[in-house]
Design an enzyme around this catalytic site. Structure first.
Site, PDB file in Angstrom:
ATOM      1  N   ARG A 269      11.770  -6.091   3.436  1.00  0.00           N
ATOM      2  CA  ARG A 269      11.867  -4.721   3.601  1.00  0.00           C
ATOM      3  C   ARG A 269      12.591  -4.188   4.758  1.00  0.00           C
ATOM      4  O   ARG A 269      13.455  -3.324   4.793  1.00  0.00           O
ATOM      5  CB  ARG A 269      10.168  -4.228   4.197  1.00  0.00           C
ATOM      6  CG  ARG A 269      10.143  -2.836   4.426  1.00  0.00           C
ATOM      7  CD  ARG A 269       8.681  -2.516   4.622  1.00  0.00           C
ATOM      8  NE  ARG A 269       7.735  -2.851   5.804  1.00  0.00           N
ATOM      9  CZ  ARG A 269       6.666  -2.975   5.856  1.00  0.00           C
ATOM     10  NH1 ARG A 269       5.899  -2.538   4.618  1.00  0.00           N
ATOM     11  NH2 ARG A 269       6.008  -3.186   6.930  1.00  0.00           N
TER      12      ARG A 269
ATOM     13  N   ARG B  47      -9.590   0.992   9.034  1.00  0.00           N
ATOM     14  CA  ARG B  47      -9.127  -0.434   9.482  1.00  0.00           C
ATOM     15  C   ARG B  47     -10.222  -1.288  10.052  1.00  0.00           C
ATOM     16  O   ARG B  47     -10.090  -2.391  10.234  1.00  0.00           O
ATOM     17  CB  ARG B  47      -7.682  -0.125  10.146  1.00  0.00           C
ATOM     18  CG  ARG B  47      -6.479  -0.839   9.685  1.00  0.00           C
ATOM     19  CD  ARG B  47      -5.513  -0.608  10.768  1.00  0.00           C
ATOM     20  NE  ARG B  47      -4.119  -1.296  10.467  1.00  0.00           N
ATOM     21  CZ  ARG B  47      -3.168  -0.673   9.930  1.00  0.00           C
ATOM     22  NH1 ARG B  47      -3.187   0.764   9.793  1.00  0.00           N
ATOM     23  NH2 ARG B  47      -2.227  -1.459   9.835  1.00  0.00           N
TER      24      ARG B  47
ATOM     25  N   LYS C 159       0.843  -1.109  -0.101  1.00  0.00           N
ATOM     26  CA  LYS C 159       0.045   0.018   0.082  1.00  0.00           C
ATOM     27  C   LYS C 159       0.901   1.385  -0.041  1.00  0.00           C
ATOM     28  O   LYS C 159       0.745   2.195  -0.712  1.00  0.00           O
ATOM     29  CB  LYS C 159      -1.063   0.134   1.240  1.00  0.00           C
ATOM     30  CG  LYS C 159      -1.952  -1.067   1.484  1.00  0.00           C
ATOM     31  CD  LYS C 159      -2.703  -0.804   2.401  1.00  0.00           C
ATOM     32  CE  LYS C 159      -2.324  -0.938   3.890  1.00  0.00           C
ATOM     33  NZ  LYS C 159      -1.572  -2.011   4.341  1.00  0.00           N
TER      34      LYS C 159
ATOM     35  N   ARG D 140      11.077  -0.446  12.217  1.00  0.00           N
ATOM     36  CA  ARG D 140      10.057  -0.201  12.871  1.00  0.00           C
ATOM     37  C   ARG D 140       9.792  -1.373  13.923  1.00  0.00           C
ATOM     38  O   ARG D 140      10.122  -2.495  13.473  1.00  0.00           O
ATOM     39  CB  ARG D 140       8.667  -0.501  12.018  1.00  0.00           C
ATOM     40  CG  ARG D 140       8.445   0.506  11.105  1.00  0.00           C
ATOM     41  CD  ARG D 140       7.459   0.547   9.866  1.00  0.00           C
ATOM     42  NE  ARG D 140       6.259  -0.258  10.564  1.00  0.00           N
ATOM     43  CZ  ARG D 140       5.149  -0.244   9.589  1.00  0.00           C
ATOM     44  NH1 ARG D 140       5.177   0.314   8.592  1.00  0.00           N
ATOM     45  NH2 ARG D 140       3.998  -0.512  10.220  1.00  0.00           N
TER      46      ARG D 140
ATOM     47  N   ARG E  20      -0.469  -8.737  13.577  1.00  0.00           N
ATOM     48  CA  ARG E  20      -1.195  -7.563  12.781  1.00  0.00           C
ATOM     49  C   ARG E  20      -2.171  -8.209  11.672  1.00  0.00           C
ATOM     50  O   ARG E  20      -2.882  -7.582  11.164  1.00  0.00           O
ATOM     51  CB  ARG E  20       0.218  -6.863  12.080  1.00  0.00           C
ATOM     52  CG  ARG E  20       0.561  -5.618  13.094  1.00  0.00           C
ATOM     53  CD  ARG E  20       1.851  -5.371  12.780  1.00  0.00           C
ATOM     54  NE  ARG E  20       1.838  -4.554  11.379  1.00  0.00           N
ATOM     55  CZ  ARG E  20       2.898  -4.222  10.882  1.00  0.00           C
ATOM     56  NH1 ARG E  20       4.295  -4.627  10.945  1.00  0.00           N
ATOM     57  NH2 ARG E  20       2.653  -3.253   9.803  1.00  0.00           N
TER      58      ARG E  20
HETATM   59  P1  AMP Z   1       0.591   0.823   9.322  1.00  0.00           P
HETATM   60  O1  AMP Z   1       1.911   1.620   9.178  1.00  0.00           O
HETATM   61  O2  AMP Z   1      -0.517   1.175   8.522  1.00  0.00           O
HETATM   62  O3  AMP Z   1       0.979  -0.672   9.377  1.00  0.00           O
HETATM   63  O4  AMP Z   1       0.305   1.087  10.913  1.00  0.00           O
HETATM   64  C1  AMP Z   1       1.124   0.697  12.074  1.00  0.00           C
HETATM   65  C2  AMP Z   1       0.218   0.605  13.173  1.00  0.00           C
HETATM   66  O5  AMP Z   1      -0.445   1.786  13.438  1.00  0.00           O
HETATM   67  C3  AMP Z   1      -0.746  -0.463  13.194  1.00  0.00           C
HETATM   68  O6  AMP Z   1      -0.389  -1.625  13.646  1.00  0.00           O
HETATM   69  C4  AMP Z   1      -1.755   0.145  14.324  1.00  0.00           C
HETATM   70  O7  AMP Z   1      -1.244  -0.364  15.553  1.00  0.00           O
HETATM   71  C5  AMP Z   1      -1.718   1.590  14.115  1.00  0.00           C
HETATM   72  N1  AMP Z   1      -2.559   2.344  13.130  1.00  0.00           N
HETATM   73  C6  AMP Z   1      -2.375   2.754  11.759  1.00  0.00           C
HETATM   74  N2  AMP Z   1      -3.536   2.937  11.469  1.00  0.00           N
HETATM   75  C7  AMP Z   1      -4.505   2.356  12.244  1.00  0.00           C
HETATM   76  C8  AMP Z   1      -5.922   2.774  12.158  1.00  0.00           C
HETATM   77  N3  AMP Z   1      -6.524   3.056  10.986  1.00  0.00           N
HETATM   78  N4  AMP Z   1      -6.487   2.149  13.117  1.00  0.00           N
HETATM   79  C9  AMP Z   1      -5.999   1.560  14.235  1.00  0.00           C
HETATM   80  N5  AMP Z   1      -4.676   1.660  14.410  1.00  0.00           N
HETATM   81  C10 AMP Z   1      -3.943   2.110  13.338  1.00  0.00           C
END
Ligand code: AMP
Length: 297
Positions: free
Chosen positions: A127, A88, A13, A139, A150
Site C-alpha cells: 500500500r 474499535r 476494510k 501515513r 496497531r
Molecule cells: P485507521 O485509518 O482506521 O487505521 O485509523 C488510524 C488511527 O486513527 C488509528 O491507529 C487510531 O489511532 C485512530 N483511530 C481510528 N479510529 C479509531 C477508533 N475507533 N478508536 C480509537 N482510535 C481510532
C-alpha cells in the site's frame, strides 16, 4: 443498510467499504479518515489525536463516539452507512448500540475480514509503495514499527468485538485473504442472504393472518376430524342400540308368541280334560240308565 467492517489494519476494510459505497449508494464513515482530516485541519480533536495516531495508539473512546454521533446525524447518512474502523473497543460498541437505539436505527450486520497476520506487513508495504507511486502523502502510522503496535492494540482491544457481535447474532466472517473481487463477491452474498431473511421476516410480521392461517386451518381440520369421529361414534352407538332394541323386540315378540302358544296349549288342555270328563260322565250316566232299564225289563 447499516454495516460495520471489522478487521485489523491492512485487512482491506477501506477498499471493500468504497466498493460497497458505489454499489449501495450509502456513505463510508471511517473514523481514521475523519481523525486525519481533523489533524490536518488542526481542530481541537485533531490536536488531541495527532500524537496518539502517530504512535499507533487509540484515540479516547469519548472522542471517536462524539465524532460518529454527529456524523450519522448528517443527511447523507440517512440512507445508510458503513462504519470502517469504528467501533474499535467494547465500550465504543456499547456506545454505538445506545446511540442507534436512541436514534431508532438498526444495525444490519458486522462483516469481519479475517486475515493472516503475517501477510499484513506485506500488504501495508505494498500500500505504501502504491501511494508513493501515485504521489500521495504517506501515513505517519504506515511503518513496520507502528504497524506492529496497531496490530497488538487490535488483538487486545478490537478482537473482543468478534464475540460481542457474534453473541448478538450480527457477525459474518469473510476470508480476507482472498482476492479483492472474491472478498467483494463474498460480502455481496452475505448481504444478499441478510436482505432475503430480512424481507421474509418482514413479510411474516406484516401478515400475521397468513402465519396464523396454517395453525387455524390445522385447528379447523382437527375440529372437523373430531366432529366426524364423534358423529361416527354416535351413529355406531345408535345402530348398536337399534340392533339391541330390535333384538329385544324380536325376543319379546318371540316370548309373547311362546307365551301365547303356551297359554293356548294350556287353554286347550284345560278344555279337553273338561269335555272328556263330561263325556265320560255322560257315558257313565248312559250306561247306568241302560242298566236300570234292563233291570226293569
Ligand atoms: P485507521 O485509518 O482506521 O487505521 O485509523 C488510524 C488511527 O486513527 C488509528 O491507529 C487510531 O489511532 C485512530 N483511530 C481510528 N479510529 C479509531 C477508533 N475507533 N478508536 C480509537 N482510535 C481510532
Amino acid at each position: 443498510m447499516r454495516l460495520i467492517l471489522l478487521g485489523p489494519p491492512g485487512a482491506g476494510k477501506g477498499t471493500q467499504a468504497q466498493l460497497l459505497v458505489q454499489k449501495h449508494g450509502i456513505v463510508q464513515l471511517s473514523t481514521g479518515d475523519m481523525l486525519r482530516a481533523a489533524v490536518a485541519a488542526g481542530t481541537p480533536v485533531g490536536l488531541q489525536a495527532k500524537e496518539i495516531m502517530a504512535s499507533g495508539g487509540l484515540v479516547p473512546d469519548e472522542v471517536v463516539v462524539g465524532i460518529i454521533s454527529d456524523r450519522i446525524e448528517q443527511p447523507d447518512a440517512k440512507k445508510g452507512f458503513i462504519l470502517d474502523g469504528f467501533p474499535r473497543t467494547v465500550p465504543q460498541a456499547q456506545a454505538l448500540d445506545a446511540l442507534l437505539k436512541k436514534k431508532n436505527l438498526k444495525l444490519d450486520a458486522v462483516v469481519e475480514l479475517r486475515v493472516n497476520e503475517s501477510a499484513l506487513l506485506q500488504r501495508v508495504e505494498t500500500r505504501v509503495a502504491q501511494m508513493r507511486e501515485r504521489g500521495e502523502a504517506i501515513r505517519a502510522d504506515d511503518t513496520p514499527e507502528v504497524l506492529s503496535k496497531r496490530l497488538s492494540s487490535y488483538r487486545a482491544q478490537t478482537e473482543p468485538l468478534v464475540d460481542y457481535y457474534s453473541e448478538k447474532r450480527k457477525l459474518a466472517t469473510v476470508d480476507g485473504m482472498m482476492s479483492i473481487d472474491e472478498v467483494t463477491a463474498k460480502i455481496g452474498q452475505v448481504l444478499a442472504a441478510l436482505a432475503a431473511s430480512d424481507s421474509s421476516a418482514k413479510a411474516a410480521a406484516k401478515s400475521p393472518k397468513k402465519s396464523g392461517k396454517p395453525r387455524s386451518a390445522a385447528k379447523a381440520k382437527t375440529a372437523k376430524k373430531t366432529t366426524k369421529k364423534a358423529a361416527k361414534k354416535t351413529k355406531k352407538a345408535a345402530k348398536k342400540s337399534a340392533k339391541k332394541a330390535s333384538k329385544g323386540a324380536r325376543k319379546a315378540s318371540k316370548a309373547t308368541k311362546k307365551a301365547s302358544r303356551k297359554a293356548g296349549k294350556k287353554v286347550k288342555s284345560a278344555k279337553r280334560p273338561k269335555s272328556a270328563k263330561s263325556a265320560k260322565k255322560t257315558a257313565k250316566k248312559r250306561a247306568k240308565a241302560a242298566k236300570r232299564l234292563t233291570k226293569r225289563r
